[in-house]
Design a protein around this motif. Structure first.
Motif, short mmCIF file in Angstrom:
data_model
loop_
_atom_site.label_atom_id
_atom_site.label_comp_id
_atom_site.label_asym_id
_atom_site.label_seq_id
_atom_site.Cartn_x
_atom_site.Cartn_y
_atom_site.Cartn_z
N ASP A 1 0.82 -1.22 0.00
CA ASP A 1 0.00 0.00 0.00
C ASP A 1 0.85 1.26 0.00
O ASP A 1 0.43 2.30 -0.53
N ALA A 2 2.03 1.19 0.61
CA ALA A 2 2.91 2.36 0.63
C ALA A 2 3.73 2.48 -0.65
O ALA A 2 4.06 3.60 -1.07
N LEU A 3 4.05 1.33 -1.28
CA LEU A 3 4.95 1.35 -2.43
C LEU A 3 4.23 1.59 -3.76
O LEU A 3 4.77 2.27 -4.63
N LEU A 4 3.03 1.05 -3.92
CA LEU A 4 2.37 1.17 -5.22
C LEU A 4 2.10 2.61 -5.63
O LEU A 4 2.23 2.96 -6.81
N PRO A 5 1.73 3.52 -4.69
CA PRO A 5 1.54 4.91 -5.10
C PRO A 5 2.79 5.58 -5.66
O PRO A 5 2.69 6.56 -6.40
N LEU A 6 3.97 5.05 -5.33
CA LEU A 6 5.21 5.62 -5.86
C LEU A 6 5.32 5.41 -7.37
O LEU A 6 6.07 6.10 -8.05
N GLY A 7 4.55 4.42 -7.87
CA GLY A 7 4.63 4.08 -9.29
C GLY A 7 4.27 5.22 -10.22
O GLY A 7 4.75 5.27 -11.36
N GLU A 8 3.43 6.13 -9.75
CA GLU A 8 3.04 7.26 -10.59
C GLU A 8 4.24 8.10 -11.01
O GLU A 8 4.28 8.65 -12.13
N HIS A 9 5.25 8.17 -10.13
CA HIS A 9 6.44 8.97 -10.42
C HIS A 9 7.66 8.13 -10.77
O HIS A 9 8.53 8.58 -11.52
N LEU A 10 7.74 6.92 -10.21
CA LEU A 10 8.96 6.11 -10.35
C LEU A 10 8.75 4.86 -11.20
O LEU A 10 9.69 4.10 -11.41
N GLY A 11 7.53 4.65 -11.69
CA GLY A 11 7.23 3.42 -12.41
C GLY A 11 6.87 2.31 -11.44
O GLY A 11 7.20 2.35 -10.25
N ASP A 12 6.21 1.28 -11.94
CA ASP A 12 5.82 0.16 -11.09
C ASP A 12 7.05 -0.50 -10.48
O ASP A 12 8.09 -0.66 -11.16
N PRO A 13 6.97 -0.90 -9.20
CA PRO A 13 8.11 -1.58 -8.58
C PRO A 13 8.46 -2.87 -9.33
O PRO A 13 7.57 -3.62 -9.74
N ILE A 14 9.75 -3.10 -9.50
CA ILE A 14 10.25 -4.34 -10.11
C ILE A 14 10.66 -5.26 -8.97
O ILE A 14 11.70 -5.08 -8.35
N GLY A 15 9.80 -6.23 -8.64
CA GLY A 15 10.06 -7.12 -7.52
C GLY A 15 11.16 -8.12 -7.82
O GLY A 15 11.18 -8.72 -8.90
N ARG A 16 12.10 -8.28 -6.89
CA ARG A 16 13.19 -9.26 -7.03
C ARG A 16 13.21 -10.14 -5.79
O ARG A 16 13.27 -9.66 -4.66
N ALA A 17 13.14 -11.44 -5.99
CA ALA A 17 13.16 -12.41 -4.89
C ALA A 17 14.62 -12.72 -4.53
O ALA A 17 15.19 -13.70 -4.99
N VAL A 18 15.22 -11.85 -3.74
CA VAL A 18 16.64 -12.00 -3.44
C VAL A 18 16.83 -12.68 -2.08
O VAL A 18 15.94 -12.71 -1.24
N SER A 19 18.03 -13.22 -1.92
CA SER A 19 18.44 -13.84 -0.66
C SER A 19 19.96 -13.87 -0.66
O SER A 19 20.60 -13.65 -1.70
#
Length: 355
Positions: free
Chosen positions: A53-71
């Motif tokens: 909910d906090a990250l998706l609104p950033l998409g308007e300015h920064l583009g949709d988040p590119i999720g990476r399953a890192v470890s």
């Protein structure tokens, strides 16, 4: 809370913003720092799930988040290549920039991707764990692991911004908070003074997630690291002191395949091993009492093969010079020194760490 400005001899500059709710101001902060062009928002998939909910609104300015399953086990060059492919698909050009939101593994990998992509584009680090806020987020050390050891490949690439939002820490499990506090305790032993006293007074409250206890510890650790890395951007001198506890710690991680200990747990054990070599140190008992308060969820029992693998990993440590293993030790709290260690010293430190 403050913005800490870090200026490097190379001409690079990092502004570190420590502020509840800073994540929501991320687009404005990027614009204020002069970052333009198409951004690529690389995000730890777990953070995206927890803070959608906090990250998706950033998409308007920064583009949709590119999720990476890192470890830690996937902290490899193929993951860096995959990130670069994702930046290409997003259309990030040489006038663009990378935003990295996640723990230390994500920011290390994304920072390395930013250093390599188009031969280097600016980047912004948004560490989402306590460990990353006080350690990996600031300083420009990006990297990936090799089978021989941790962070053996990488680059110095300073982020333009580091955004530490304490609200991101609310979802951390207790083990993750203790892992981050191990790095805070390391900083307290390097610094002494008010940071040490706050650790001695508030460690358990901070581990419980109390913001009023956590925030000053984060600020104190960041200020220490900012002062050190500004004076020694590429670890030619005093920056090596930030590796206090890490010679044994990194060896334990490598010997157990990066799956048994968290990084902070390994550092906490490494601090015990380090103190075993600080013969004649005033207040060593005081330092050890603080270190032993750090809770370690993973069992410290290693079999003989793992112990030998840890000793071999120490001999490949980045601080090795002309075949000699070098430890960061303490003459006293607040006074670190770099000393060469014999094979017997390495064995003694490992035994003390695992006792």
């Amino acid at each position: 809370m403050p913005t800490i400005e870090v200026r490097f001899a190379s001409g690079a500059r990092t502004d570190c913003v420590i502020e509840p709710g800073a994540l929501q101001r991320l687009p404005a902060l990027c614009a204020g720092a002069g970052l333009g062009g198409t951004p690529g928002l690389l995000c730890d998939a777990r953070v995206l799930s927890l803070h959608r909910d906090a990250l998706l609104p950033l998409g308007e300015h920064l583009g949709d988040p590119i999720g990476r399953a890192v470890s830690e086990a996937r902290k490899t060059l193929p993951e860096v290549e995959a990130m670069c492919e994702a930046l290409t698909a997003r259309g990030v050009g040489r006038d663009g920039y990378v935003v990295a939101i996640g723990g230390g593994v994500l920011t290390d990998l994304a920072g390395l991707a930013a250093a390599l992509y188009m031969r280097g584009v600016p980047w912004v680090s948004v560490p989402s764990t306590l460990l990353a806020q006080v350690d990996a987020g600031l300083g420009g050390k990006t990297g990936a692991n090799l089978s021989a050891g941790k962070n053996l490949i990488g680059a110095f690439h300073q982020p333009r911004l580091v955004i530490c939002d304490p609200l991101l820490l609310a979802t951390l499990p207790s083990r993750e908070r203790w892992s981050g506090l191990a790095e805070v305790v390391k900083c307290a032993l390097l610094e002494g003074g008010d940071l040490l006293q706050r650790c001695e007074r508030d460690l358990e409250r901070a581990a419980a997630g109390e913001a009023e206890a956590l925030a000053p510890l984060v600020e104190g650790a960041v200020r220490l690291k900012a002062r050190i890395v500004a004076a020694d951007e590429r670890e030619g001198g005093q920056r090596a002191f930030l590796n206090l506890g890490h010679t044994v710690g990194h060896a334990l991680e490598a010997a157990t395949g990066y799956t048994h200990f968290s990084h902070g747990e390994a550092v906490a054990l490494g601090l015990r091993g380090m103190l075993a070599l600080c013969d004649g140190m005033p207040e060593r008992d005081r330092a050890l009492r603080l270190v032993e308060r750090i809770r370690i969820a993973a069992g410290s029992g290693l079999d003989s093969g793992q112990r030998e693998a840890a000793l071999q990993a120490m001999r490949r440590d980045k601080k090795v010079r002309r075949g000699g293993v070098r430890f960061v030790l303490l003459e006293r709290i607040g006074t670190p020194v770099l000393r060469e260690a014999s094979a017997e010293d390495c064995a003694r430190a490992l035994a003390a760490a695992l006792a």
